[in-house]
Scaffold this active site. Structure first.
Site, PDB file in Angstrom:
ATOM      1  CB  SER A 127     -15.361  -9.718 -17.420  1.00 29.63           C
ATOM      2  OG  SER A 127     -13.949  -9.677 -17.312  1.00 29.63           O
ATOM      3  N   GLY A 128     -14.012  -9.487 -20.455  1.00 25.80           N
ATOM      4  CA  GLY A 128     -13.213  -8.596 -21.283  1.00 25.80           C
ATOM      5  C   GLY A 128     -12.023  -8.033 -20.546  1.00 25.80           C
TER       6      GLY A 128
ATOM      7  CD  GLU B 106       8.380  -9.521   3.210  1.00 28.72           C
ATOM      8  OE1 GLU B 106       7.535  -9.366   4.104  1.00 28.72           O
ATOM      9  OE2 GLU B 106       9.554  -9.888   3.431  1.00 28.72           O
TER      10      GLU B 106
ATOM     11  CB  CYS C  48       9.177  -9.693  10.620  1.00 23.97           C
ATOM     12  SG  CYS C  48       8.808  -8.267  11.672  1.00 23.97           S
ATOM     13  CE1 TYR C  49       4.112 -13.292  16.487  1.00 21.82           C
ATOM     14  CE2 TYR C  49       4.082 -15.127  14.927  1.00 21.82           C
ATOM     15  CZ  TYR C  49       3.729 -14.584  16.157  1.00 21.82           C
ATOM     16  OH  TYR C  49       3.009 -15.342  17.060  1.00 21.82           O
TER      17      TYR C  49
ATOM     18  CG  HIS D 155       9.083  -7.115   6.526  1.00 26.30           C
ATOM     19  ND1 HIS D 155       8.176  -8.156   6.578  1.00 26.30           N
ATOM     20  CD2 HIS D 155       8.917  -6.422   7.673  1.00 26.30           C
ATOM     21  CE1 HIS D 155       7.488  -8.085   7.701  1.00 26.30           C
ATOM     22  NE2 HIS D 155       7.919  -7.052   8.390  1.00 26.30           N
TER      23      HIS D 155
ATOM     24  CB  VAL E 108      -6.004  -8.558 -17.757  1.00 26.83           C
ATOM     25  CG1 VAL E 108      -4.756  -9.405 -17.959  1.00 26.83           C
ATOM     26  CG2 VAL E 108      -5.763  -7.145 -18.246  1.00 26.83           C
ATOM     27  CG  ASP E 109      -7.447 -11.434 -14.030  1.00 19.41           C
ATOM     28  OD1 ASP E 109      -6.271 -11.249 -14.393  1.00 19.41           O
ATOM     29  OD2 ASP E 109      -7.929 -10.940 -13.004  1.00 19.41           O
ATOM     30  CB  SER E 110     -12.407 -13.070 -18.049  1.00 20.84           C
ATOM     31  OG  SER E 110     -12.572 -11.832 -18.697  1.00 20.84           O
TER      32      SER E 110
ATOM     33  CE  LYS F  28      -4.834  -8.262 -12.585  1.00 24.67           C
ATOM     34  NZ  LYS F  28      -6.080  -8.485 -13.342  1.00 24.67           N
TER      35      LYS F  28
ATOM     36  N   GLY G 245       3.728 -11.125  11.443  1.00 25.43           N
ATOM     37  CA  GLY G 245       2.434 -11.214  12.104  1.00 25.43           C
ATOM     38  C   GLY G 245       2.233 -10.024  13.023  1.00 25.43           C
TER      39      GLY G 245
END
Length: 514
Positions: free
Chosen positions: A223-224, A171, A82-83, A169, A226-228, A370, A55
């Site tokens: 939409s064409g 991550e 961390c925080y 961190h 990747v997600d849709s 993603k 944070g």
């Protein structure tokens, strides 16, 4: 929760999504919640573990993000980062003070004890530090398990109560063995089994979609991208011709992309679904005329998506559900998950109008990052060239054109972007760069071409290298390639007399321009 879950409590740190993503990479499902989440709700979720993020504040300041002692007495393992580590000590009776020497960047951390967190980790390892405060006195029951030259408590634990505090961190990729440390937490401390896999996600999703939809009809926003595309194929596998995919050609796509989408999902494609292409270009240009503010453009584009779908739904009869390709970062960055401020609204999330003419919106990928969406795509048998195509924002070129969107500006950025992508591919860099595109600035400048004065637009080239799209660095494209791109754009694209290359990293910038 039906699956074993670790939850991340967000205290406003910039890496909240990255923490969750790293846990998922370990095979354990993870979600982000605000630190304000009611303790009763946390109990109901029955998480296997809790991680407290970093944070921006000092935990001892008045009004700083905090939590109650009760969180640490639930019998659920807690890891503070961390925080989060400092807050854990502060709340439980330790002391946190301003450090005489700040630590930022790669730092050598020395492991002092055989903590479960450091199982299999070398006695000395490089970690990423970012802190102004330090833990000057441990809370009762804690012992030090790692330190640095300047930080006496780089990590501490109360093994009996399953409480762990890490000052660095784990991550971020700069922490060399960070993923192993998080894996040790979820497996050795939380005793997770690792049931988060994309093959089971696909099976569970198809079963859930069939149960929810029944005999209903579904309209998919395609939409064409990747997600849709993954969402559409997932629905196609589940319900076949009950699905109608509406592809809205809003005039804000990359050059020739509308025809490419139709070739894949249209009548000549290989998927079991109904496909409708709607030409809404002029409608969008009219709506966007005179609008310059990025959020206003996003809201308009998002609302028009829904309005077009409503109209198409009425044409084809009763439609019960609307499907969208929303993914987890869309939700978090729109301010609907965790503690992060709204960075930008997404057309699938922040741009939804209040009244939608459907029973319910189905977002089968809403819980995925993603990279997980791409894994689902491969699991579904979608060709790799579609699964790994360049990311493209929902609002399309509307957020790659600074200021007002016009048909002429769209033509300019489409042509410039096509040249850029072509030259990047020719140079063999298309597999090395995670995202690259041309954007049109709102700046016009004086130039000279053919001994005549010009007053035309400047195009900005963007290219980034990233693992997760949460942090990114500008790609080091050879100067000769940039020169070739610049020359072609200025010579071939009418209305451009200047080309820039954007060196900005994320943060402080974003990948997209708006």
């Amino acid at each position: 929760m039906s699956r074993e879950t670790v939850i991340v409590l967000d205290f406003g740190g910039q890496y909240n999504q990255l923490v969750a993503r790293r846990v998922r990479e370990c095979g354990v499902y993870c979600e982000i919640y605000s630190y304000r989440t009611d303790i009763g709700k946390i109990k109901e979720m029955k998480p296997k573990g809790i991680i407290l993020t970093g944070g921006p504040n000092s935990c001892y300041e008045e009004g700083a993000a905090s939590c109650t002692q009760e969180l640490f007495g639930l019998g659920i393992p807690v890891l503070g980062l961390c925080y989060g580590a400092q807050l854990m000590q502060h709340v439980l009776g330790g002391r946190v003070e301003r450090a005489a020497v700040k630590e930022y960047g790669k730092t050598e951390v020395y492991v002092d004890s055989a903590s479960p967190l450091f199982q299999g980790i070398e006695p000395s390892t490089v970690c990423w530090m970012s802190h102004n405060d330090y833990i000057s006195a441990l809370a009762p029951g804690f012992s030090i398990c790692a330190h640095t030259d300047n930080c006496p408590v780089a990590a501490a634990e109360n093994r009996e109560k399953q409480l762990y505090a890490i000052q660095f961190h784990p991550e971020v990729l700069h922490t060399v063995r960070g993923k192993e440390m998080l894996s040790n937490f979820v497996y050795r401390v939380c005793h997770c089994t690792g049931d988060w896999r994309m093959d089971s996600f696909v099976e569970d999703s198809i079963r859930a979609i069939r149960g929810k939809v029944g005999n209903g009809r579904v309209l998919c926003a395609l939409s064409g991208g990747v997600d849709s595309s993954v969402a559409a194929v997932l629905l196609s596998k589940a319900i076949g011709k009950q699905l109608t995919c509406v592809f809205v050609d809003h005039g804000l796509l990359r050059k020739n992309e509308g025809d490419e989408v139709e070739a894949v999902f249209g009548p000549e494609g290989s998927y079991d679904l109904n496909f409708i292409r709607v030409n809404a270009r002029q409608r969008y240009y009219k709506k966007l005329a005179g609008v310059e503010e990025p959020e206003a453009k996003r809201k308009i584009i998002g609302e028009e998506f829904i309005r077009v779908f409503e109209e198409e739904a009425k044409k084809i009869g009763t439609v019960d559900f609307l499907v969208q390709g929303t993914i987890y970062p869309d939700v978090v960055e729109s301010g609907l998950g965790g503690e992060s401020a709204v960075i930008k609204s997404h057309h699938n999330v922040g741009g939804l109008p209040e009244n939608v003419d459907f029973k319910e919106i189905i977002e089968p990928l809403r819980d995925l990052f993603k990279d997980e969406v791409r894994k689902v795509g491969l699991e579904l048998g979608i060709p790799e060239y579609l699964v790994f195509r360049q990311p493209f924002p929902g609002p399309g070129l509307g957020v790659r054109i600074i200021g007002e969107v016009t048909e002429e500006k769209v033509r300019i950025v489409q042509d410039a972007d096509a040249i850029y992508r072509e030259e990047i591919a020719k140079a063999g860099l298309d597999q090395e760069i995670n995202q690259y595109f041309a954007a049109l600035t709102n700046m016009r400048s004086v130039g000279v071409m053919g001994d005549e004065r010009t007053y035309d637009y400047a195009v900005a080239l963007r290219a980034v290298c990233t693992v997760d799209f949460m942090t990114a660095e500008a790609a080091e494209i050879p100067f000769a390639v940039l020169q070739k791109v610049m020359g072609r754009i200025i010579n071939e694209v009418k209305g451009v007399n200047r080309v820039f290359y954007d060196l900005t990293s994320k943060p402080p910038g974003t990948v997209e321009f708006e």
